[in-house]
Design a protein around this motif. Structure first.
Motif, PDB file in Angstrom:
ATOM      1  N   TRP A 120      -4.304  29.079  36.863  1.00  0.00           N
ATOM      2  CA  TRP A 120      -5.339  30.000  36.198  1.00  0.00           C
ATOM      3  C   TRP A 120      -4.734  31.294  35.576  1.00  0.00           C
ATOM      4  O   TRP A 120      -5.344  31.696  34.616  1.00  0.00           O
ATOM      5  N   ASP A 121      -3.858  32.048  36.399  1.00  0.00           N
ATOM      6  CA  ASP A 121      -3.284  33.111  35.974  1.00  0.00           C
ATOM      7  C   ASP A 121      -2.674  32.832  34.744  1.00  0.00           C
ATOM      8  O   ASP A 121      -2.712  33.684  33.784  1.00  0.00           O
ATOM      9  N   LYS A 122      -1.747  31.931  34.400  1.00  0.00           N
ATOM     10  CA  LYS A 122      -1.004  31.618  33.045  1.00  0.00           C
ATOM     11  C   LYS A 122      -1.953  31.385  32.065  1.00  0.00           C
ATOM     12  O   LYS A 122      -1.912  31.821  30.825  1.00  0.00           O
ATOM     13  N   PHE A 123      -3.009  30.596  32.285  1.00  0.00           N
ATOM     14  CA  PHE A 123      -4.088  30.262  31.273  1.00  0.00           C
ATOM     15  C   PHE A 123      -4.658  31.433  30.979  1.00  0.00           C
ATOM     16  O   PHE A 123      -4.812  31.936  29.658  1.00  0.00           O
ATOM     17  N   SER A 124      -4.911  32.420  31.885  1.00  0.00           N
ATOM     18  CA  SER A 124      -5.796  33.530  31.644  1.00  0.00           C
ATOM     19  C   SER A 124      -5.292  34.577  31.014  1.00  0.00           C
ATOM     20  O   SER A 124      -5.469  35.091  29.938  1.00  0.00           O
ATOM     21  N   GLU A 125      -3.858  34.737  31.157  1.00  0.00           N
ATOM     22  CA  GLU A 125      -3.144  35.886  30.283  1.00  0.00           C
ATOM     23  C   GLU A 125      -2.738  35.268  28.892  1.00  0.00           C
ATOM     24  O   GLU A 125      -2.911  36.248  27.931  1.00  0.00           O
ATOM     25  N   GLU A 126      -2.475  33.696  28.955  1.00  0.00           N
ATOM     26  CA  GLU A 126      -2.425  33.388  27.319  1.00  0.00           C
ATOM     27  C   GLU A 126      -3.567  33.641  26.488  1.00  0.00           C
ATOM     28  O   GLU A 126      -3.545  33.994  25.534  1.00  0.00           O
ATOM     29  N   ALA A 127      -4.733  33.320  27.232  1.00  0.00           N
ATOM     30  CA  ALA A 127      -5.876  33.242  26.355  1.00  0.00           C
ATOM     31  C   ALA A 127      -6.417  35.162  26.144  1.00  0.00           C
ATOM     32  O   ALA A 127      -6.900  35.075  25.011  1.00  0.00           O
ATOM     33  N   GLU A 128      -6.177  35.703  27.044  1.00  0.00           N
ATOM     34  CA  GLU A 128      -6.371  37.018  26.961  1.00  0.00           C
ATOM     35  C   GLU A 128      -5.690  37.697  25.671  1.00  0.00           C
ATOM     36  O   GLU A 128      -5.948  38.331  25.072  1.00  0.00           O
ATOM     37  N   GLU A 129      -4.321  37.338  25.582  1.00  0.00           N
ATOM     38  CA  GLU A 129      -3.493  37.824  24.663  1.00  0.00           C
ATOM     39  C   GLU A 129      -3.876  37.047  23.252  1.00  0.00           C
ATOM     40  O   GLU A 129      -3.651  37.846  22.180  1.00  0.00           O
ATOM     41  N   ASN A 130      -4.430  35.908  23.156  1.00  0.00           N
ATOM     42  CA  ASN A 130      -5.009  35.216  22.247  1.00  0.00           C
ATOM     43  C   ASN A 130      -6.446  35.336  21.773  1.00  0.00           C
ATOM     44  O   ASN A 130      -6.872  34.707  20.646  1.00  0.00           O
ATOM     45  N   PHE A 131      -7.199  35.970  22.479  1.00  0.00           N
ATOM     46  CA  PHE A 131      -8.655  36.014  22.327  1.00  0.00           C
ATOM     47  C   PHE A 131      -9.021  36.229  21.041  1.00  0.00           C
ATOM     48  O   PHE A 131      -9.903  35.466  20.560  1.00  0.00           O
ATOM     49  N   GLU A 132      -8.541  37.297  20.214  1.00  0.00           N
ATOM     50  CA  GLU A 132      -9.102  37.725  19.119  1.00  0.00           C
ATOM     51  C   GLU A 132      -8.752  36.459  17.977  1.00  0.00           C
ATOM     52  O   GLU A 132      -9.611  36.114  17.186  1.00  0.00           O
ATOM     53  N   ASP A 133      -7.472  36.116  18.045  1.00  0.00           N
ATOM     54  CA  ASP A 133      -7.033  35.131  17.247  1.00  0.00           C
ATOM     55  C   ASP A 133      -8.116  33.768  17.214  1.00  0.00           C
ATOM     56  O   ASP A 133      -8.301  33.066  16.432  1.00  0.00           O
ATOM     57  N   ILE A 134      -8.084  33.222  18.683  1.00  0.00           N
ATOM     58  CA  ILE A 134      -8.922  32.396  18.950  1.00  0.00           C
ATOM     59  C   ILE A 134     -10.376  32.282  18.457  1.00  0.00           C
ATOM     60  O   ILE A 134     -10.750  31.744  17.724  1.00  0.00           O
ATOM     61  N   SER A 135     -10.976  33.449  18.371  1.00  0.00           N
ATOM     62  CA  SER A 135     -12.353  33.727  18.108  1.00  0.00           C
ATOM     63  C   SER A 135     -12.370  33.634  16.621  1.00  0.00           C
ATOM     64  O   SER A 135     -13.444  33.271  16.085  1.00  0.00           O
ATOM     65  N   GLU A 136     -11.227  34.149  15.884  1.00  0.00           N
ATOM     66  CA  GLU A 136     -11.387  34.016  14.363  1.00  0.00           C
ATOM     67  C   GLU A 136     -11.228  32.619  13.961  1.00  0.00           C
ATOM     68  O   GLU A 136     -11.904  32.363  13.028  1.00  0.00           O
ATOM     69  N   LYS A 137     -10.793  31.700  14.780  1.00  0.00           N
ATOM     70  CA  LYS A 137     -10.693  30.312  14.121  1.00  0.00           C
ATOM     71  C   LYS A 137     -11.668  29.462  14.460  1.00  0.00           C
ATOM     72  O   LYS A 137     -11.937  28.421  13.979  1.00  0.00           O
ATOM     73  N   MET A 138     -12.514  29.964  15.278  1.00  0.00           N
ATOM     74  CA  MET A 138     -13.822  29.477  15.794  1.00  0.00           C
ATOM     75  C   MET A 138     -14.747  29.506  14.445  1.00  0.00           C
ATOM     76  O   MET A 138     -15.081  30.400  14.072  1.00  0.00           O
ATOM     77  N   THR A 139     -15.311  28.299  14.212  1.00  0.00           N
ATOM     78  CA  THR A 139     -16.378  28.174  13.151  1.00  0.00           C
ATOM     79  C   THR A 139     -17.707  28.100  13.507  1.00  0.00           C
ATOM     80  O   THR A 139     -17.925  27.876  14.599  1.00  0.00           O
ATOM     81  N   ASP A 140     -18.711  28.581  12.918  1.00  0.00           N
ATOM     82  CA  ASP A 140     -20.349  28.623  13.223  1.00  0.00           C
ATOM     83  C   ASP A 140     -20.589  29.288  14.518  1.00  0.00           C
ATOM     84  O   ASP A 140     -21.014  28.796  15.105  1.00  0.00           O
ATOM     85  N   PHE A 141     -19.797  30.514  14.676  1.00  0.00           N
ATOM     86  CA  PHE A 141     -19.949  31.180  15.990  1.00  0.00           C
ATOM     87  C   PHE A 141     -19.965  32.570  15.612  1.00  0.00           C
ATOM     88  O   PHE A 141     -19.061  33.108  15.114  1.00  0.00           O
ATOM     89  N   ASP A 142     -20.936  33.240  15.842  1.00  0.00           N
ATOM     90  CA  ASP A 142     -21.300  34.846  15.623  1.00  0.00           C
ATOM     91  C   ASP A 142     -21.467  35.154  17.173  1.00  0.00           C
ATOM     92  O   ASP A 142     -22.211  34.959  17.848  1.00  0.00           O
ATOM     93  N   PHE A 143     -20.899  36.747  17.362  1.00  0.00           N
ATOM     94  CA  PHE A 143     -21.109  37.081  18.513  1.00  0.00           C
ATOM     95  C   PHE A 143     -22.365  38.041  18.352  1.00  0.00           C
ATOM     96  O   PHE A 143     -22.778  38.564  17.407  1.00  0.00           O
TER      97      PHE A 143
END
Length: 143
Positions: A120-143
């Motif tokens: 979980w720590d490994k996944f969480s660290e990687e997700a945190e580092e890439n959160f903005e990039d991941i969110s930009e790649k998601m389609t049909d999703f607005d905050f």
């Protein structure tokens, strides 16, 4: 809706405490199975039934559909809580998720996930580092 992150230890008999906040939403029993990214997925019975209905629509003639459903269902098990709010995880599920002593139980909308704490720590660290990039790649999703 499940949300939050809770740290608990799994004992030598494969018993793991599920947070009381989650137990209230889950009900008396729920289904645990292999999940994605090396964790376990836990579904309340109503969500499990919806998922089963979707999986039943997969074409039996497709090799990937057969492989996915076999793998997903073969380790699925219905679990109930003991008096201490623990569930008993099967050896195949513990092995799949590489659960050691320290585990993390995470709420993810309609399901819970059970992770080995180190994974979980490994996944969480990687997700945190890439959160903005991941969110930009998601389609049909607005905050």
């Amino acid at each position: 809706m499940f949300m939050g992150e809770f740290h608990h230890a799994i004992d030598s008999k494969g018993r793991l405490i599920i947070p009381s906040k989650f137990r209230q939403e889950i009900g008396d029993s729920f289904v645990i199975t292999r999940g994605m990214d090396g964790c376990l997925f836990g579904y309340p019975m109503d969500q499990w039934n919806k998922l089963e209905a979707q999986l039943d629509k997969l074409p039996l003639t497709k090799k990937d559909a057969r492989a996915f459903t076999r793998f997903f269902y073969s380790a699925a098990t219905e679990v109930e809580f003991d008096k201490q709010g623990r569930i008993n995880l099967s050896a195949p599920l513990i092995k799949f998720a590489k659960l050691q002593k320290n585990c993390v139980v995470v709420g993810v909308s309609d399901r819970i996930e059970i992770w080995d704490a180190e994974n979980w720590d490994k996944f969480s660290e990687e997700a945190e580092e890439n959160f903005e990039d991941i969110s930009e790649k998601m389609t049909d999703f607005d905050f």
